[in-house]
Design a protein around this motif. Structure first.
Motif, PDB file in Angstrom:
ATOM      1  N   SER A   1      54.471  62.248  22.620  1.00 51.29           N
ATOM      2  CA  SER A   1      53.986  62.733  23.944  1.00 51.29           C
ATOM      3  C   SER A   1      54.374  63.495  24.992  1.00 51.29           C
ATOM      4  CB  SER A   1      53.484  61.703  25.171  1.00 51.29           C
ATOM      5  OG  SER A   1      54.146  61.037  25.458  1.00 51.29           O
TER       6      SER A   1
ATOM      7  N   CYS B   1      55.624  66.306  22.903  1.00 52.63           N
ATOM      8  CA  CYS B   1      56.032  67.555  21.999  1.00 52.63           C
ATOM      9  C   CYS B   1      54.538  68.540  22.495  1.00 52.63           C
ATOM     10  CB  CYS B   1      56.542  67.278  20.723  1.00 52.63           C
ATOM     11  SG  CYS B   1      58.091  65.922  21.099  1.00 52.63           S
ATOM     12  N   TYR B   2      54.917  69.461  21.970  1.00 49.54           N
ATOM     13  CA  TYR B   2      53.386  70.320  21.540  1.00 49.54           C
ATOM     14  C   TYR B   2      53.971  70.532  19.699  1.00 49.54           C
ATOM     15  CZ  TYR B   2      50.863  74.522  20.813  1.00 49.54           C
ATOM     16  OH  TYR B   2      49.855  75.014  19.868  1.00 49.54           O
TER      17      TYR B   2
ATOM     18  N   ALA C   1      51.318  72.166  16.163  1.00 49.42           N
ATOM     19  CA  ALA C   1      50.683  72.934  15.143  1.00 49.42           C
ATOM     20  C   ALA C   1      50.872  73.589  14.080  1.00 49.42           C
ATOM     21  CB  ALA C   1      50.415  74.174  16.019  1.00 49.42           C
TER      22      ALA C   1
ATOM     23  N   LEU D   1      49.751  79.144  20.903  1.00 48.10           N
ATOM     24  CA  LEU D   1      48.739  78.978  21.720  1.00 48.10           C
ATOM     25  C   LEU D   1      47.453  80.206  22.679  1.00 48.10           C
ATOM     26  CD1 LEU D   1      52.779  78.440  23.684  1.00 48.10           C
ATOM     27  CD2 LEU D   1      50.625  76.694  22.962  1.00 48.10           C
TER      28      LEU D   1
ATOM     29  N   GLN E   1      47.803  63.616  17.015  1.00 42.77           N
ATOM     30  CA  GLN E   1      46.891  63.527  17.701  1.00 42.77           C
ATOM     31  C   GLN E   1      46.944  61.775  18.533  1.00 42.77           C
ATOM     32  OE1 GLN E   1      42.621  64.287  17.727  1.00 42.77           O
ATOM     33  NE2 GLN E   1      42.329  63.731  19.450  1.00 42.77           N
TER      34      GLN E   1
END
Length: 490
Positions: A76, A78-79, A81, A102, A202
Motif C-alpha cells: 500500500s 508503493c506506486y 505500473a 503518472l 490492486q
C-alpha cells in the motif's frame, strides 16, 4: 551511505517494515541443506524504528555478528505500473519513465525512491516502475546501517509474495500469465503476473461475509488492465493464496462460474505478515537478484568472493587431484608389469648366448607378412566399380579367381598369374546382336583404377548365345578375364 555487499548464505533475516509493527523471520541453513525458520513480531512505538528493530532481532536470537537483512515495505506504500515502450525507450531515466507513467509534470519526483525493470512479454518491450517515499526508504536503510547489520534488499511486499508463489509451482507453470490473489484478514491483493514479473496489482478491503464477491471483483478489475500494460491477451488462470477456511463458506460452483474453471486455492503464501517476511528471506537465499530493489543504487561494488565461483573451482580441483592419483597408480602398475615381463623374458638374453639367429628368423617372418600385405588384392572395391559400369540388361552370374603362386620346376621358378574371371549374361538387342556397350565392356573395365592397379589385361571370352526356357528371350553368356603378366624366373 552504502549498503554492504558481504552476503553470508548460512542465515538471513526477512523483515516486513509495517507502520505499526515489524514482522521478522530468521532463516538458517543447516549442514544438511534444509532451512529452519523462526518468527517474531514487535510493535513500533513513537516512530522509534531503531529500538523496534533491535527488539525484533533480539526476539529472533540474532547474534551481534553482522547478518544480511532482506526487507519489504507494505504494498500500500508503493506506486506501481507497467507499460509498453518503444524501441530505445528503455534508455530513459527512471524519473522520466515515472513522470510519463503518472502523466504529471508537477509530481515531486525528487521525494520518491524509484526502481525500474525492463523486460519482454508477447514480443513487446515492457518497463515496470515502482516508487515509494524516499524518506521512508532512507529511514529503513539508515536504521539497519546503525544496527551494524547489512541491508541487502528492500522491495514491495507484493514482489516478495510473487517470488514465493512461483517458487512453489512446477516448472511448466512458472512462465504462465496468471492472476494471483493473496488473502489477508481484512484485505486482499490481486497481482497479474508473468512468471516472477508483476504486471499490475490492486488491493481492496476484504468484504466480511461476502469474500467470494470480493475475489471475483478484484480479479476482473486487475485483468481488465492487461491491454494498457502492453499484453496481447488477459491471464488464462487464477491462483488464490491463504484463508483456506473460506472455501467451505463460499459457493464453489458460483466461484467456478465466475473464474476460470482450473483456478487453484493454496495455503501459502498469503498476506499474513509472517508469510511476507519468510518470502523475503527465501528470495535472498534463492539469490533472486533481478527483482525490484529500492536500495540497488546504494550497494557497494561486488566483492571478489561473490563473483568467483569458489565452490565450483574447489570441486574441479578435487576431481583433478583424484584423476591425477588414479593416473599415477596406473603408471606404477604399468611399470611393475614391465619389470615382471622383463624378468620372465627368455633366458637366452641373460645366459650369454647369441640372440642374432632368433632375430633373423623373426625379421624373415615379418618381411614375409609385409610382402603378402603389399601384394594382396582388395576385391570388394574392385568388384563394386566393375558392377557399376555394367551396361543395362547385363548382370554377373559367377566369379572365380586365383592368386599369385610361386612353383619350382626343374631349377626354374615359375609364377602362375593372378586371374579374375567374371561370368556374366546379357540380353541381345532387337536385331539379335550383342549390344555395342557389351562389346566395349573390356575397354571400360580396363580403364578402372582399381583394375589397372593389379591387372594388365582384360579379355572377353567364352561368348555363346542362350535362350531362356522360362521367358523365351534370346541372350548371351560370356566371361570377362582379368590377368596379370607372368614371367618365368630361371
Amino acid at each position: 551511505m552504502t549498503t554492504g555487499s558481504d552476503r553470508s548464505r548460512s542465515q538471513v533475516v526477512g523483515v516486513l517494515f509495517g507502520k505499526q509493527h515489524l514482522h521478522g523471520c530468521r532463516a538458517s541453513t543447516t549442514m544438511f541443506g534444509s532451512v529452519r525458520y523462526e518468527y517474531a513480531s514487535v510493535e513500533v512505538q513513537s516512530d522509534a524504528l531503531d529500538h523496534s528493530l533491535s527488539q525484533l532481532l533480539d526476539a529472533l536470537d540474532v547474534s551481534d555478528a553482522p547478518v544480511p537483512i532482506a526487507a519489504a515495505i507494505p504494498t500500500s506504500e508503493c506506486y506501481f505500473a507497467t507499460r509498453p515502450i518503444n524501441s530505445g525507450g528503455g534508455n530513459a531515466s527512471p524519473r522520466t519513465l515515472l513522470r510519463e507513467s503518472l502523466r504529471s509534470t508537477t509530481a515531486k519526483l525528487d521525494q520518491l525512491a524509484i526502481d525500474v525493470l525492463n523486460w519482454q512479454a508477447h514480443r513487446r518491450q515492457l518497463v515496470s516502475i515502482v516508487a515509494a517515499p524516499l524518506d521512508r526508504i532512507a529511514s529503513i536503510r539508515e536504521t539497519i546501517a546503525d544496527s551494524k547489520h547489512s541491508l541487502q534488499r528492500l522491495e514491495p511486499a507484493a514482489n516478495a509474495l510473487i517470488s514465493a508463489a512461483v517458487e512453489n509451482e512446477r516448472k511448466e507453470r512458472r512462465d504462465r500469465l496468471v492472476t494471483r490473489v493473496f488473502l489477508g484478514e481484512t484485505s486482499l491483493l490481486a497481482v497479474m503476473t508473468k512468471g516472477i514479473r508483476a504486471i499490475h496489482w490492486q488491493s481492496i478491503p476484504l468484504p466480511q461475509g461476502d469474500e467470494g464477491t470480493g475475489i471475483v471483483s478484484i480479479v476482473r478489475s486487475v485483468e481488465a488492465a492487461y491491454a494498457a500494460c502492453g499484453l496481447e491477451t488477459p491471464p488464462d488462470s487464477v491462483s488464490i493464496y491463504g484463508r483456506r477456511e473460506l472455501q467451505s463458506l463460499i459457493d464453489r460452483q458460483w466461484l467456478s462460474n465466475n473464474l476460470p474453471s482450473d483456478f487453484r486455492w493454496l495455503d501459502a503464501p498469503s498476506m499474513k505478515p509472517e508469510h511476507i517476511a519468510r518470502a523475503c528471506a527465501d528470495g535472498f537465499l534463492a539469490d533472486d537478484e533481478d527483482e525490484f530493489d529500492f536500495v540497488r543504487e546504494y550497494r557497494e561494488p561486488l566483492k571478489l568472493h561473490r563473483v568467483v565461483p569458489y565452490k565450483e573451482i574447489a570441486l574441479y580441483l578435487l576431481a583433478a587431484c583424484v584423476l591425477a592419483m588414479v593416473l599415477h597408480d596406473r603408471l606404477k602398475q604399468a611399470e611393475a608389469n614391465h619389470v615382471a615381463l622383463v624378468a620372465s623374458a627368455p633366458a637366452m638374453i641373460s645366459d650369454g648366448s647369441n640372440p642374432r639367429p632368433e632375430r633373423d628368423r623373426l625379421n624373415a617372418r615379418a618381411s614375409a607378412v609385409s610382402t603378402f600385405m603389399d601384394k594382396r588384392v582388395r576385391w570388394s572395391p574392385m568388384l563394386g566399380q566393375i558392377t557399376s559400369v555394367l551396361p543395362e540388361g547385363t548382370r554377373l552370374t559367377g566369379i572365380r579367381g586365383s592368386a599369385t603362386m610361386t612353383q619350382k620346376r626343374k631349377r626354374a621358378v615359375k609364377t602362375a598369374p593372378t586371374t579374375l574371371i567374371l561370368q556374366a549374361e546379357c540380353v541381345l538387342d532387337a536385331d539379335g546382336q550383342l549390344p555395342a556397350s557389351v562389346s566395349r565392356l573390356t575397354e571400360t573395365v580396363g580403364r578402372l583404377e582399381s583394375v589397372t592397379e593389379h591387372f594388365q589385361r582384360v579379355e572377353l571370352s567364352d561368348l555363346r548365345r542362350t535362350l531362356s526356357q522360362e521367358t523365351g528371350i534370346a541372350g548371351a553368356e560370356f566371361s570377362i578375364i582379368l590377368t596379370t603378366s607372368s614371367k618365368a624366373q630361371g
